[in-house]
Design a protein around this motif. Sequence first.
Motif, PDB file in Angstrom:
ATOM      1  N   ALA A 143       0.834  -1.205   0.000  1.00 21.02           N
ATOM      2  CA  ALA A 143       0.000   0.000   0.000  1.00 21.02           C
ATOM      3  C   ALA A 143       0.870   1.256   0.000  1.00 21.02           C
ATOM      4  O   ALA A 143       0.573   2.230  -0.704  1.00 21.02           O
ATOM      5  N   GLN A 144       1.976   1.243   0.747  1.00 20.27           N
ATOM      6  CA  GLN A 144       2.874   2.395   0.787  1.00 20.27           C
ATOM      7  C   GLN A 144       3.556   2.607  -0.566  1.00 20.27           C
ATOM      8  O   GLN A 144       3.671   3.741  -1.031  1.00 20.27           O
ATOM      9  N   ASP A 188       3.263   5.921  -2.783  1.00 22.53           N
ATOM     10  CA  ASP A 188       4.461   6.644  -3.215  1.00 22.53           C
ATOM     11  C   ASP A 188       4.488   6.805  -4.724  1.00 22.53           C
ATOM     12  O   ASP A 188       4.860   7.861  -5.245  1.00 22.53           O
ATOM     13  N   LYS A 189       4.081   5.777  -5.439  1.00 22.00           N
ATOM     14  CA  LYS A 189       4.071   5.825  -6.907  1.00 22.00           C
ATOM     15  C   LYS A 189       3.057   6.863  -7.401  1.00 22.00           C
ATOM     16  O   LYS A 189       3.346   7.614  -8.323  1.00 22.00           O
ATOM     17  N   SER A 237       4.540  10.328  -6.955  1.00 20.24           N
ATOM     18  CA  SER A 237       5.607  10.656  -7.902  1.00 20.24           C
ATOM     19  C   SER A 237       5.055  10.930  -9.303  1.00 20.24           C
ATOM     20  O   SER A 237       5.704  11.594 -10.098  1.00 20.24           O
ATOM     21  N   ARG A 238       3.871  10.450  -9.600  1.00 28.05           N
ATOM     22  CA  ARG A 238       3.251  10.698 -10.910  1.00 28.05           C
ATOM     23  C   ARG A 238       2.491  12.002 -10.952  1.00 28.05           C
ATOM     24  O   ARG A 238       2.173  12.499 -12.006  1.00 28.05           O
ATOM     25  N   SER A 239       2.199  12.560  -9.774  1.00 27.93           N
ATOM     26  CA  SER A 239       1.416  13.805  -9.708  1.00 27.93           C
ATOM     27  C   SER A 239       2.245  15.026 -10.021  1.00 27.93           C
ATOM     28  O   SER A 239       3.382  15.112 -10.006  1.00 27.93           O
TER      29      SER A 239
END
Length: 113
Positions: A102-103, A107-108, A111-113
Amino acid sequence: MDVLWKCAQSTAEEVREALAERHPMKDSTARTVLKRLEEKGYVKHHVEGRTNVYRASEPPRSLAVRAVQQIIDRFCGGSVEQLLVGMVEDDVFDRAELQRLAQKIADKKKSRS
């Protein structure tokens, strides 16, 4: 595959010898297995003299990802969610593994935002 990852490259005879204690087999069987792995794209070979020398085509994690993608496509209709829900329902993951997963997803997303 473990033999090829550990040794970088091996002949069919070397693979057979490395597996002999756990999985005794004839040399022709080792060659057949290596040929099938090559047909699937997991192994490559070059020729030295008259001997095929084999090596893994990709590192373990890359091949694992490809194998899991094939499972998702064949058995889960292409749905990663279906695979993961099934694994959660069958207690494949423990609580700590689910939290780490879930973490990593969170995190992914960040990083895409």
